[in-house]
Design a protein around this motif. Structure first.
Motif, short mmCIF file in Angstrom:
data_model
loop_
_atom_site.label_atom_id
_atom_site.label_comp_id
_atom_site.label_asym_id
_atom_site.label_seq_id
_atom_site.Cartn_x
_atom_site.Cartn_y
_atom_site.Cartn_z
N CYS A 188 9.60 -3.11 -13.36
CA CYS A 188 10.04 -3.79 -12.14
C CYS A 188 10.06 -2.82 -10.96
CB CYS A 188 11.43 -4.39 -12.36
SG CYS A 188 12.05 -5.33 -10.95
N LEU A 189 10.62 -1.62 -11.18
CA LEU A 189 10.64 -0.62 -10.11
C LEU A 189 9.23 -0.17 -9.74
CD1 LEU A 189 13.71 1.67 -10.93
CD2 LEU A 189 13.60 -0.39 -9.53
N LEU A 190 8.37 -0.07 -10.75
CA LEU A 190 6.99 0.33 -10.49
C LEU A 190 6.27 -0.74 -9.67
CD1 LEU A 190 5.16 2.75 -11.25
CD2 LEU A 190 4.28 1.37 -13.13
N GLN A 191 6.47 -2.00 -10.03
CA GLN A 191 5.88 -3.09 -9.24
C GLN A 191 6.40 -3.07 -7.81
OE1 GLN A 191 7.18 -7.21 -9.67
NE2 GLN A 191 5.05 -7.86 -9.92
N MET A 192 7.70 -2.88 -7.66
CA MET A 192 8.31 -2.79 -6.33
C MET A 192 7.68 -1.67 -5.52
SD MET A 192 12.21 -1.78 -5.35
CE MET A 192 12.87 -2.85 -6.62
N PHE A 193 7.54 -0.50 -6.14
CA PHE A 193 6.98 0.65 -5.43
C PHE A 193 5.56 0.37 -4.97
CE2 PHE A 193 4.42 4.55 -5.57
CZ PHE A 193 5.08 5.31 -4.62
N PHE A 194 4.72 -0.17 -5.85
CA PHE A 194 3.33 -0.40 -5.48
C PHE A 194 3.19 -1.52 -4.44
CE2 PHE A 194 2.10 1.64 -9.66
CZ PHE A 194 1.54 2.74 -9.06
N ILE A 195 3.96 -2.59 -4.57
CA ILE A 195 3.86 -3.68 -3.61
C ILE A 195 4.24 -3.19 -2.21
CG2 ILE A 195 4.99 -5.83 -2.86
CD1 ILE A 195 4.93 -6.76 -5.75
N HIS A 196 5.37 -2.50 -2.10
CA HIS A 196 5.81 -2.04 -0.78
C HIS A 196 4.93 -0.90 -0.26
CE1 HIS A 196 9.15 -4.74 -0.64
NE2 HIS A 196 9.70 -4.25 -1.74
N SER A 197 4.43 -0.07 -1.17
CA SER A 197 3.54 1.02 -0.74
C SER A 197 2.22 0.48 -0.21
CB SER A 197 3.30 1.99 -1.89
OG SER A 197 4.48 2.66 -2.26
N PHE A 198 1.61 -0.44 -0.97
CA PHE A 198 0.33 -1.00 -0.51
C PHE A 198 0.51 -1.85 0.74
CE2 PHE A 198 -1.05 -0.59 -5.15
CZ PHE A 198 -1.77 0.56 -4.90
N SER A 199 1.69 -2.48 0.90
CA SER A 199 1.96 -3.20 2.14
C SER A 199 2.03 -2.23 3.31
CB SER A 199 3.28 -3.97 2.03
OG SER A 199 3.22 -4.95 1.03
N SER A 200 2.64 -1.06 3.07
CA SER A 200 2.70 -0.02 4.11
C SER A 200 1.31 0.47 4.47
CB SER A 200 3.56 1.14 3.62
OG SER A 200 3.43 2.27 4.48
N VAL A 201 0.48 0.71 3.45
CA VAL A 201 -0.89 1.16 3.70
C VAL A 201 -1.68 0.08 4.45
CG1 VAL A 201 -3.06 1.84 2.61
CG2 VAL A 201 -0.90 2.72 1.72
N GLU A 202 -1.46 -1.18 4.08
CA GLU A 202 -2.13 -2.30 4.77
C GLU A 202 -1.79 -2.27 6.26
OE1 GLU A 202 -4.10 -6.35 4.36
OE2 GLU A 202 -3.92 -4.65 3.01
N SER A 203 -0.51 -2.13 6.55
CA SER A 203 -0.08 -2.09 7.95
C SER A 203 -0.72 -0.91 8.69
CB SER A 203 1.44 -1.98 8.01
OG SER A 203 1.89 -1.83 9.34
N GLY A 204 -0.73 0.25 8.03
CA GLY A 204 -1.33 1.42 8.65
C GLY A 204 -2.82 1.27 8.89
N LEU A 205 -3.51 0.64 7.95
CA LEU A 205 -4.96 0.43 8.11
C LEU A 205 -5.26 -0.53 9.26
CD1 LEU A 205 -6.09 0.19 4.37
CD2 LEU A 205 -6.72 1.97 6.01
N LEU A 206 -4.43 -1.55 9.43
CA LEU A 206 -4.63 -2.46 10.56
C LEU A 206 -4.47 -1.71 11.89
CD1 LEU A 206 -2.75 -5.65 9.30
CD2 LEU A 206 -5.22 -5.25 9.35
N PHE A 207 -3.50 -0.79 11.92
CA PHE A 207 -3.32 0.02 13.13
C PHE A 207 -4.51 0.95 13.35
CE2 PHE A 207 -1.78 4.41 14.25
CZ PHE A 207 -1.95 4.26 15.61
N VAL A 208 -4.96 1.63 12.29
CA VAL A 208 -6.07 2.56 12.41
C VAL A 208 -7.35 1.83 12.84
CG1 VAL A 208 -7.60 4.06 11.08
CG2 VAL A 208 -5.14 4.26 10.80
N MET A 209 -7.56 0.62 12.31
CA MET A 209 -8.74 -0.15 12.69
C MET A 209 -8.66 -0.61 14.14
SD MET A 209 -9.25 -2.27 9.14
CE MET A 209 -10.63 -3.26 9.69
N ALA A 210 -7.45 -0.93 14.61
CA ALA A 210 -7.29 -1.27 16.02
C ALA A 210 -7.58 -0.06 16.90
CB ALA A 210 -5.86 -1.78 16.27
N PHE A 211 -7.14 1.11 16.46
CA PHE A 211 -7.43 2.36 17.19
C PHE A 211 -8.93 2.63 17.21
CE2 PHE A 211 -8.05 7.03 16.98
CZ PHE A 211 -7.58 7.36 18.25
#
Length: 335
Positions: free
Chosen positions: A117-140
Motif C-alpha cells: 500500500c505504501l509502495l503504491q502510494m509512493f509511486f502514484i504520488h511520485s509519478f503524479s509529481s513527475v507528470e506535473s513537472g513534465l507539463l511545465f517543462v514542455m510549456a517552457f
C-alpha cells in the motif's frame, strides 16, 4: 443490509479470520482492505467497463507514441523526447492504479499488504509529481521555441533535458518519501479499511489512531509546492506564448498557433483541477459524497494519460506523418 455496510462487515470478518491478530512488535496492520467506490458497490461491474477502456486506450496510445518516436530519427528532438518521457510516465502512473482497481471490481480482491500500500502510494504520488513537472517543462520548451526561436538549439540541449528529468525524479522522491516515513511512525491505526479504490495519502492517514495534523499539513505543503508551483510557471509560459502569437502579422499563423496551444491548455487544466480537487476534498469536502470524490480522484490518474497521446502526439503533424510511415512499413513487411 445495505451493500456498503455489507462490505465493511465482510472486511472486518476477513481481517479477523485471514490476517489473524496483530503482532505486538508491529504498530501497523499487516494488510489494508480497499473498499473500491463506497456507495456504488452494486455498480462496480459496470464502472469497471469504463476503467478498462480508459486503461487500454492509455496503454495503446502511449505505447504507440513511444514506438513511433523511437523508430523515427527525425523525431529525436527535444519536444518529442519530452513527449516520449511523458508517455512512459503515463504508462507507469496508470499502471500503478488501474490493475488493482479492476481486480477489486472484477474479483473482489480488496486486500493489499501494508508495505504494498505504501509502495503504491509512493509511486502514484511520485509519478503524479513527475507528470506535473513534465507539463511545465514542455510549456517552457514551447515558450523557447515560439518566443526565442534563435536560442532554441543552444538552450534545449540533450544535456539540459537529462538534467531536467533527474531534477523531476529527485523532487518527487524527496517530497513524497517523507509521507511514507510519517505514516510508518504512527503508533496504531483505528481500522485497516480504506474507503478508496487505491492507497491515497490522506485516505490512509485518516485511519491512524493519532494526531494527523503534521501528516495533513505536510501533504498540503507537497501538493501546493508541486502543483501550484508548476501551474503558475505553466500559466506564465503560455501567457508569454500567446502574447507572441497575437503579435504575428498573419491571421492564419495566429490561428494555427492558437489551435496548437488551446488543446494543451485544456489537458493541463484537466489534470490540475482534478488533482487539486482530490487533495482538498479529503480535508475540506465533508459535504461531497464519497463516491464523487473517489471517481474524480481515479479520473485524474486515468483521463490525462489517456488524452495526452492524442493532444500532444497525434495532433502534431510530424507525429502523424511518422505514424503512417511506420505503420505502412510494418504492414508491408508483414505481408
Amino acid at each position: 443490509m445495505k451493500s456498503g455496510n455489507f462490505i465493511i462487515c465482510w472486511a472486518l470478518e476477513t481481517d479477523r479470520n485471514l490476517l489473524g491478530e496483530q503482532s505486538d512488535s508491529s504498530s501497523h496492520p499487516n494488510f489494508f482492505i480497499l473498499v473500491g467506490i463506497p456507495g456504488l458497490e452494486n455498480a462496480h461491474k459496470w464502472i469497471s467497463i469504463f476503467f478498462c477502456i480508459f486503461y487500454i486506450l492509455t496503454m495503446l496510445g502511449n505505447i504507440t507514441l513511444l514506438v513511433v518516436i523511437s523508430a523515427s530519427p527525425g523525431l529525436h528532438k527535444p519536444m518529442f523526447i519530452f513527449l516520449s518521457i511523458l508517455a512512459s510516465n503515463d504508462i507507469l502512473l496508470s499502471t500503478c492504479m488501474a490493475p488493482k482497481v479492476l481486480c477489486i471490481f472484477w474479483f473482489n480482491s480488496r486486500l493489499i499488504s501494508f508495505d504494498s500500500c505504501l509502495l503504491q502510494m509512493f509511486f502514484i504520488h511520485s509519478f503524479s509529481s513527475v507528470e506535473s513537472g513534465l507539463l511545465f517543462v514542455m510549456a517552457f520548451d514551447r515558450y523557447i521555441a515560439i518566443c526565442q526561436p534563435l536560442r532554441y538549439g543552444s538552450t534545449m540541449t540533450n544535456n539540459l533535458i537529462g538534467k531536467l528529468v533527474i531534477v523531476l525524479l529527485v523532487r518527487a522522491a524527496v517530497l513524497v518519501g517523507p509521507c511514507l516515513i510519517l505514516i510508518k511512525r504512527f503508533p496504531a491505526f483505528k481500522t485497516n479499511i480504506i474507503e478508496h479504490s487505491y492507497c491515497e495519502h490522506m485516505a490512509v492517514v485518516k485511519l491512524a489512531a493519532a494526531d494527523i495534523r503534521i501528516n495533513s499539513g505536510y501533504g498540503l505543503f507537497v501538493a501546493f509546492t508541486i502543483l501550484s508551483g508548476d501551474l503558475l510557471f505553466i500559466l506564465i509560459s503560455y501567457s508569454m506564448i500567446f502574447r507572441a502569437v497575437f503579435s504575428l502579422p498573419s491571421k492564419d499563423s495566429r490561428l494555427r498557433a492558437f489551435n496548437t496551444c488551446a488543446p494543451h491548455i485544456c489537458i493541463f487544466l484537466t489534470f490540475y483541477v482534478l488533482a487539486i480537487f482530490s487533495f482538498l476534498s479529503h480535508r475540506y469536502g465533508k459535504r461531497i459524497p464519497p463516491y464523487i470524490h473517489i471517481i474524480l480522484s481515479d479520473m485524474y490518474l486515468l483521463v490525462p494519460p489517456m488524452l495526452n497521446p492524442l493532444v500532444y502526439g497525434m495532433k502534431t503533424k510530424q507525429i502523424r506523418e511518422q505514424f503512417w510511415k511506420v505503420f505502412c512499413e510494418y504492414w508491408g513487411s508483414s505481408k
